[in-house]
Design a protein around this motif. Sequence first.
Motif, PDB file in Angstrom:
ATOM      1  N   PRO A  33      17.282 115.888 -13.231  1.00 25.54           N
ATOM      2  CA  PRO A  33      17.032 117.102 -14.005  1.00 25.54           C
ATOM      3  C   PRO A  33      17.880 118.279 -13.507  1.00 25.54           C
ATOM      4  O   PRO A  33      17.380 119.285 -13.024  1.00 25.54           O
ATOM      5  N   THR A  34      19.174 118.123 -13.618  1.00 22.53           N
ATOM      6  CA  THR A  34      20.095 119.165 -13.185  1.00 22.53           C
ATOM      7  C   THR A  34      20.511 120.022 -14.378  1.00 22.53           C
ATOM      8  O   THR A  34      20.317 119.624 -15.533  1.00 22.53           O
ATOM      9  N   ALA A  35      21.087 121.185 -14.075  1.00 22.26           N
ATOM     10  CA  ALA A  35      21.510 122.101 -15.142  1.00 22.26           C
ATOM     11  C   ALA A  35      22.457 121.401 -16.112  1.00 22.26           C
ATOM     12  O   ALA A  35      22.366 121.588 -17.319  1.00 22.26           O
ATOM     13  N   SER A  36      23.379 120.618 -15.583  1.00 22.31           N
ATOM     14  CA  SER A  36      24.222 119.755 -16.415  1.00 22.31           C
ATOM     15  C   SER A  36      23.658 118.354 -16.228  1.00 22.31           C
ATOM     16  O   SER A  36      23.887 117.729 -15.189  1.00 22.31           O
ATOM     17  N   ALA A  37      22.899 117.878 -17.189  1.00 23.48           N
ATOM     18  CA  ALA A  37      22.224 116.582 -17.063  1.00 23.48           C
ATOM     19  C   ALA A  37      23.168 115.558 -16.446  1.00 23.48           C
ATOM     20  O   ALA A  37      24.334 115.466 -16.824  1.00 23.48           O
ATOM     21  N   TYR A  38      22.658 114.803 -15.483  1.00 25.16           N
ATOM     22  CA  TYR A  38      23.491 113.861 -14.746  1.00 25.16           C
ATOM     23  C   TYR A  38      22.730 112.556 -14.551  1.00 25.16           C
ATOM     24  O   TYR A  38      21.539 112.562 -14.232  1.00 25.16           O
ATOM     25  N   THR A  39      23.431 111.439 -14.738  1.00 24.57           N
ATOM     26  CA  THR A  39      22.865 110.126 -14.472  1.00 24.57           C
ATOM     27  C   THR A  39      23.586 109.521 -13.277  1.00 24.57           C
ATOM     28  O   THR A  39      24.811 109.346 -13.309  1.00 24.57           O
ATOM     29  N   TYR A  40      22.816 109.241 -12.236  1.00 25.09           N
ATOM     30  CA  TYR A  40      23.346 108.591 -11.038  1.00 25.09           C
ATOM     31  C   TYR A  40      23.215 107.091 -11.235  1.00 25.09           C
ATOM     32  O   TYR A  40      22.160 106.593 -11.637  1.00 25.09           O
ATOM     33  N   THR A  41      24.286 106.349 -10.947  1.00 24.56           N
ATOM     34  CA  THR A  41      24.252 104.895 -10.972  1.00 24.56           C
ATOM     35  C   THR A  41      24.520 104.397  -9.558  1.00 24.56           C
ATOM     36  O   THR A  41      25.548 104.738  -8.970  1.00 24.56           O
ATOM     37  N   SER A  42      23.599 103.613  -9.035  1.00 26.17           N
ATOM     38  CA  SER A  42      23.715 103.124  -7.657  1.00 26.17           C
ATOM     39  C   SER A  42      24.799 102.060  -7.557  1.00 26.17           C
ATOM     40  O   SER A  42      25.158 101.421  -8.556  1.00 26.17           O
ATOM     41  N   PRO A  43      25.290 101.842  -6.340  1.00 25.98           N
ATOM     42  CA  PRO A  43      26.106 100.646  -6.125  1.00 25.98           C
ATOM     43  C   PRO A  43      25.201  99.417  -6.190  1.00 25.98           C
ATOM     44  O   PRO A  43      23.968  99.554  -6.256  1.00 25.98           O
ATOM     45  N   ALA A  44      25.791  98.239  -6.161  1.00 28.56           N
ATOM     46  CA  ALA A  44      24.999  97.004  -6.190  1.00 28.56           C
ATOM     47  C   ALA A  44      24.013  97.000  -5.031  1.00 28.56           C
ATOM     48  O   ALA A  44      24.350  97.370  -3.914  1.00 28.56           O
ATOM     49  N   GLN A  45      22.783  96.595  -5.324  1.00 30.02           N
ATOM     50  CA  GLN A  45      21.717  96.543  -4.335  1.00 30.02           C
ATOM     51  C   GLN A  45      21.471  95.097  -3.937  1.00 30.02           C
ATOM     52  O   GLN A  45      21.612  94.178  -4.745  1.00 30.02           O
ATOM     53  N   LYS A  46      21.050  94.903  -2.707  1.00 26.25           N
ATOM     54  CA  LYS A  46      20.768  93.574  -2.171  1.00 26.25           C
ATOM     55  C   LYS A  46      19.575  92.947  -2.903  1.00 26.25           C
ATOM     56  O   LYS A  46      18.611  93.635  -3.243  1.00 26.25           O
ATOM     57  N   SER A  47      19.650  91.659  -3.126  1.00 24.32           N
ATOM     58  CA  SER A  47      18.579  90.917  -3.777  1.00 24.32           C
ATOM     59  C   SER A  47      17.246  91.113  -3.046  1.00 24.32           C
ATOM     60  O   SER A  47      17.208  91.173  -1.808  1.00 24.32           O
ATOM     61  N   LEU A  48      16.178  91.206  -3.825  1.00 26.11           N
ATOM     62  CA  LEU A  48      14.836  91.306  -3.257  1.00 26.11           C
ATOM     63  C   LEU A  48      14.113  89.975  -3.433  1.00 26.11           C
ATOM     64  O   LEU A  48      14.054  89.433  -4.536  1.00 26.11           O
ATOM     65  N   ALA A  49      13.560  89.454  -2.344  1.00 31.53           N
ATOM     66  CA  ALA A  49      12.764  88.229  -2.406  1.00 31.53           C
ATOM     67  C   ALA A  49      11.424  88.553  -3.066  1.00 31.53           C
ATOM     68  O   ALA A  49      11.023  89.724  -3.133  1.00 31.53           O
ATOM     69  N   PRO A  50      10.698  87.554  -3.559  1.00 30.23           N
ATOM     70  CA  PRO A  50       9.380  87.819  -4.134  1.00 30.23           C
ATOM     71  C   PRO A  50       8.505  88.588  -3.135  1.00 30.23           C
ATOM     72  O   PRO A  50       8.426  88.239  -1.964  1.00 30.23           O
TER      73      PRO A  50
END
Length: 95
Positions: A33-50
């Motif tokens: 929710p910034t003054a100039s709307a911004y979408t952050y995209t993460s780098p690849a994340q490590k797999s999560l086990a169950p």
Amino acid sequence: RPPTPGDVVGVEFDIANVGGSASGSYYFQAHLPTASAYTYTSPAQKSLAPGDHIVNTLRFSGLAYGGGMFTVIADPSAQISDGNRTNNEAAVTIY
């Protein structure tokens, strides 16, 4: 006190694998929710086990006057086979 546009705001969120198999590599997006709307995209994340989870913290500045909605979406492009996509998004209003 409520944050002002010049403050650094931090939002903590937890991404969990509640399914029965490993998630595989994934990424998440956060709509800030910034003054100039911004979408952050993460780098690849490590797999999560169950049953695994990871707590993330995003910090940002430039909050829109009066605040706004912070939204995070795990696997926004639906690249992971997921039996329940309804729990892949969360939002909170920052005032």
